[in-house]
Design a protein around this motif. Structure first.
Motif, short mmCIF file in Angstrom:
data_model
loop_
_atom_site.label_atom_id
_atom_site.label_comp_id
_atom_site.label_asym_id
_atom_site.label_seq_id
_atom_site.Cartn_x
_atom_site.Cartn_y
_atom_site.Cartn_z
N ASN A 515 0.79 -1.27 0.16
CA ASN A 515 -0.03 -0.17 0.00
C ASN A 515 0.76 1.29 0.01
OD1 ASN A 515 -2.44 -1.07 -0.07
ND2 ASN A 515 -2.84 -1.06 2.11
N GLU A 516 1.87 1.07 0.96
CA GLU A 516 2.64 2.45 0.81
C GLU A 516 3.35 2.48 -0.60
OE1 GLU A 516 6.04 2.06 3.81
OE2 GLU A 516 7.08 3.58 2.53
N VAL A 519 0.37 4.02 -3.31
CA VAL A 519 -0.05 5.42 -2.89
C VAL A 519 1.16 6.30 -3.41
CG1 VAL A 519 -0.32 7.09 -0.95
CG2 VAL A 519 -1.44 4.83 -0.95
N ARG A 520 2.52 5.86 -2.99
CA ARG A 520 3.77 6.54 -3.54
C ARG A 520 3.64 6.83 -4.69
NH1 ARG A 520 7.58 7.98 0.61
NH2 ARG A 520 7.89 6.62 2.18
N THR A 523 0.41 8.73 -6.27
CA THR A 523 0.27 10.32 -6.02
C THR A 523 1.46 11.18 -6.01
OG1 THR A 523 0.55 9.59 -3.68
CG2 THR A 523 -1.65 9.63 -4.42
N LEU A 525 3.26 11.09 -3.25
CA LEU A 525 3.54 11.66 -1.87
C LEU A 525 4.88 11.41 -1.48
CD1 LEU A 525 2.05 12.62 0.48
CD2 LEU A 525 1.51 10.53 1.15
N GLY A 526 5.51 12.41 -1.01
CA GLY A 526 7.03 12.53 -0.41
C GLY A 526 8.06 12.34 -1.45
N LYS A 529 11.31 15.87 -3.68
CA LYS A 529 12.56 16.41 -3.62
C LYS A 529 13.74 15.90 -4.22
CE LYS A 529 10.26 17.17 1.00
NZ LYS A 529 9.49 15.98 1.00
N TYR B 16 9.39 11.09 2.58
CA TYR B 16 8.46 11.24 3.54
C TYR B 16 8.17 9.98 4.06
CZ TYR B 16 3.53 11.95 4.69
OH TYR B 16 2.24 11.92 5.36
N GLN B 17 8.24 10.09 5.46
CA GLN B 17 7.94 8.73 5.91
C GLN B 17 6.64 8.74 6.64
OE1 GLN B 17 9.75 6.25 5.47
NE2 GLN B 17 11.41 7.19 4.53
N TRP B 23 -0.56 4.58 5.49
CA TRP B 23 -0.62 4.56 4.05
C TRP B 23 -1.75 3.58 3.69
CZ3 TRP B 23 2.51 6.85 1.41
CH2 TRP B 23 3.80 7.62 1.67
N ILE B 26 -4.92 5.83 3.57
CA ILE B 26 -4.93 6.63 2.37
C ILE B 26 -5.27 5.76 1.13
CG2 ILE B 26 -3.52 7.81 0.66
CD1 ILE B 26 -1.55 8.72 2.86
N ALA B 27 -4.70 4.44 1.18
CA ALA B 27 -5.00 3.53 0.27
C ALA B 27 -6.48 3.06 -0.14
CB ALA B 27 -4.33 2.28 0.14
N PHE B 32 -8.59 8.20 -2.92
CA PHE B 32 -7.63 7.55 -3.83
C PHE B 32 -8.15 6.34 -4.81
CE2 PHE B 32 -4.22 4.24 -3.87
CZ PHE B 32 -3.12 4.87 -4.18
N SER B 107 -4.94 13.86 -7.35
CA SER B 107 -3.77 13.36 -6.21
C SER B 107 -3.40 14.59 -5.40
CB SER B 107 -2.61 12.69 -6.91
OG SER B 107 -2.07 13.47 -7.96
N ILE B 110 -5.31 14.53 -2.36
CA ILE B 110 -4.74 13.27 -1.53
C ILE B 110 -3.60 13.85 -0.73
CG2 ILE B 110 -3.87 11.04 -1.33
CD1 ILE B 110 -5.73 10.58 -3.80
N LEU B 111 -2.82 14.64 -1.59
CA LEU B 111 -1.60 15.04 -1.12
C LEU B 111 -1.87 16.08 0.24
CD1 LEU B 111 0.87 15.38 -4.14
CD2 LEU B 111 1.08 13.70 -2.29
N ALA B 114 -3.15 14.55 3.36
CA ALA B 114 -1.65 13.76 3.78
C ALA B 114 -0.92 14.66 4.84
CB ALA B 114 -0.91 12.88 3.04
#
Lengths: 533, 121
Positions: A515-516, A519-520, A523, A525-526, A529, B16-17, B23, B26-27, B32, B107, B110-111, B114
């Motif tokens: 899932n991580e 999602v990454r 989207t 997300l994170g 950079k 990003y952690q 996670w 969000i999923a 999403f 998205s 969603i961002l 989050a």
């Protein structure tokens, strides 16, 4: 020394000078080429530059010049392949913040085994790709030097020089190098195309009329007149049509598994830029491949297969066309562009293959992720560059100057499509996928594609006693696998290997991280950079 | 020549952690799921279309070369079909970019959500 050789050396010096200047400039003025600020179009040109190798320029022109329309199919496949990259691969990779296959796989799988297999596969694909570049470079320089040297000496000499240059000269794979190369290659191709059309008084009717009656001597010495726009000159029944499908599969699914292309999507700030850069690359690459019509059919009609055969073989069609149309200086100019192209591709390949080996395999797998001495990875990378180079040179000599480089590169694509693509796709899209699946998928894809190439008609055939030297097939027996390109069997085998490996084992941690990654990769997300030095 | 990233002039970013639970959250979220559904409605048909269109060329050229050699204008069917592949690829790429701008809007929500959740902790 003849005039072409002198001009060739001058052009090479200029090209290398410009490249060196551009890479210095980009290293110094990091603000301009910073990864976080690189524009989509810049990255797009870089992608195109990395992609349009000796195979594109020398190989496709050659295949079309000898086998007409069937060669143009390579051109089509090499563009359409980018839709796989655009729709399936580019954005998820950029979003996940991963830039090598090993990194993508290590994200939710056990790093050591997947890094080991991934670096092996990267090394293999790069070596295959490099063989084609070596054959092209050898034939090119041999043509310029004439009868002073043999093809084998040229391949060995030029190959060693290129590897030394890449290892010690520091031609970095920064974005500016492929940009310079792409611009030069496009300029040369546009010029050649215009000259071809000028030869036919800018009349498509005359051009295609000439293509309709290309005259040459066949293997038995009889004069034949053929319509080169007719399909089937290369891919003849009974197995030709199937081989064509196999080639198509390798081309459109191989690009998305090429290590030096994947890394380009990491040098952009976000997924949107990655997407735009693929579109820019597609515009350039597509225009280039449409122009192979003029290069290939131009060589067939203006120079003729007979002449090309006697002057360096299929791979020399484009340079010989330049010579026929505008004399020795233009010939030297086109040759130097082709040579610079080969050098840049060899640089990119060597770097991605050897860093993957020294980082992923040597340090992470053998030494538990610890670099024992400072500079050890650099040393290992340099040594492996020489090993990869030596293997490529050896095989290039074995194949001889008659092997068409576009055909050889298509084999590299088949290996990438069979080993790399299944595991990349499954790790992004399949929750159940795990370490055992990745390792078996890579291993099966690699072994199947290489094994099938070894027993294909390219290496296995019974030659009549009149055929001697490198023209003889390596194994004098009837081929076990009837197709030249293994894709149609090896790509499904790669998937089956990965799926069976996954199903016979279970790895809850890999599923937990799905899932991580999902999602990454969807989207971003994170992952916004990316920064440059 | 330490790793690939350095050679290509880039550094690996700090990622990003977040906890596994967030996670999963969000999923499983409606937004999403919407994003994934929207993506699929474009990408799956587009992918199938280009693969079918491409292999149609290979199959026709391979198994019906006489038909494909039919003269049209100065050229033949085979060449025109091959040439059309380039334009079809460009059109699909263009349509995808247009559709992907829509994905970006979805998205973005969603961002933001989050990032806000993270700030609230």
């Amino acid at each position: 020394m003849n005039i072409s050789l002198v001009m060739f050396l001058v052009f090479i010096a200029i090209t290398l000078g410009v490249t060196y200047w551009a890479s210095r400039r980009s290293a110094g003025a990091s603000a301009y080429f910073a990864a976080s600020q690189i524009k989509g179009w810049q990255n797009g040109i870089a992608v195109a530059g990395d992609y349009m190798s000796a195979a594109s320029f020398l190989g496709i022109a050659g295949i079309i010049a000898f086998q007409g329309y069937d060669g143009f199919i390579f051109s089509v496949g090499w563009l359409v392949a980018y839709l796989t990259v655009l729709l399936v691969i580019a954005e998820p990779l950029r979003n996940a913040g991963k830039y090598t296959m090993a990194d993508v796989l290590a994200y939710r799988l056990k790093p050591r085994p997947v890094r080991a297999m991934a670096s092996l596969s990267t090394l293999t694909v790069s070596t295959f790709y490099m063989i084609a570049q070596m054959v092209g470079a050898g034939a090119l320089v041999k043509l310029l030097l004439g009868n002073m040297v043999t093809y084998n000496q040229v391949v060995a000499g030029v190959g060693i020089l290129m590897i030394v240059y890449v290892v010690f000269g520091g031609m970095l794979a920064t974005t500016s190098v492929p940009i310079v190369k792409a611009v030069l290659l496009m300029a040369g191709t546009v010029l050649l195309s215009i000259l071809v059309m000028a030869h036919f008084h800018f009349s498509f009717g005359q051009f295609f009329g000439a293509i309709g009656q290309v005259t040459y001597h066949d293997a038995k010495g009889a004069v034949v007149v053929k319509d080169f726009l007719t399909p089937g000159l290369r891919y003849k029944p009974p197995y030709g049509p199937l081989d064509l499908i196999s080639l198509g599969l390798a081309l459109i699914f191989g690009t998305a598994g090429l290590p030096h292309i994947l890394v380009r999507f990491y040098t952009v700030p976000d997924a949107k830029t990655a997407r735009n850069s693929v579109v820019w690359a597609m515009v350039l690459i597509g225009s280039f491949y449409i122009m192979t019509t003029f290069l290939g059919f131009g060589a067939a009609t203006i120079v003729g297969p007979d002449f090309i055969k006697g002057h360096g073989g299929t791979n020399m069609s484009a340079p010989l066309l330049a010579q026929a149309l505008a004399g020795n200086i233009f010939f030297a100019f086109i040759s130097s562009i082709a040579f610079a192209t080969i050098l840049a591709v060899v640089a990119g390949l060597t770097i991605s293959a050897t860093t993957s080996f020294s980082h992923d395999f040597w340090t992470n797998v053998i030494h538990n992720g610890v670099e024992r001495r400072p500079g050890e990875e650099v040393l290992v990378a340099r040594i492996s560059a020489f090993v990869v180079g030596a293997v490529a040179i050896g095989i290039a000599i074995m194949l001889g100057p008659t092997a068409n480089v576009a055909f050889l590169v298509a084999l590299a694509f088949a290996v990438a499509a069979s080993a790399n693509l299944p595991v990349i796709v499954l790790s992004i899209f399949w929750k159940r996928f795990n370490t055992v699946g990745a390792v078996t998928g890579l291993a099966v894809g690699l072994l199947a594609s290489i094994g099938l190439i070894l027993v294909s008609p390219s290496l296995m055939a019974v030659d009549p006693p009149t055929v001697t030297g490198t023209a003889r097939h390596l194994i004098q027996a009837k081929a076990w696998f009837p197709l030249e390109n293994p894709g149609i069997l090896s790509i499904p085998l790669g998937f089956v290997g990965a799926i069976i490996g996954t199903l016979i084992s279970s790895e809850p941690t890999a599923e937990e991280k799905f899932n991580e990654l999902l999602v990454r990769s969807n989207t971003g997300l994170g992952a916004e950079k990316a920064v440059a030095h | 020549m330490g790793n690939a990233a350095r050679n290509f002039g880039i550094t690996e970013p700090k990622q990003y952690q977040a906890e596994k639970s967030s996670w999963d959250e969000i999923a499983a979220s409606r937004q999403f799921q919407d994003l994934m559904a929207t993506k699929k409605t474009f990408i799956v048909p587009a992918f199938i279309f280009f693969v079918v269109y491409y292999f149609a060329l290979l199959l026709l050229v391979g198994y019906a070369p006489e038909l494909m050699s039919t003269k049209v204008l100065d050229v033949n069917l085979a060449y025109l079909f091959a040439l059309s592949q380039f334009f079809v690829a460009w059109i699909i790429a263009g349509l995808y970019v247009k559709a992907a701008n829509g994905f970006d809007r979805l998205s973005k929500d969603i961002l933001e959500k989050a990032e806000n959740a993270k700030g609230g902790k």
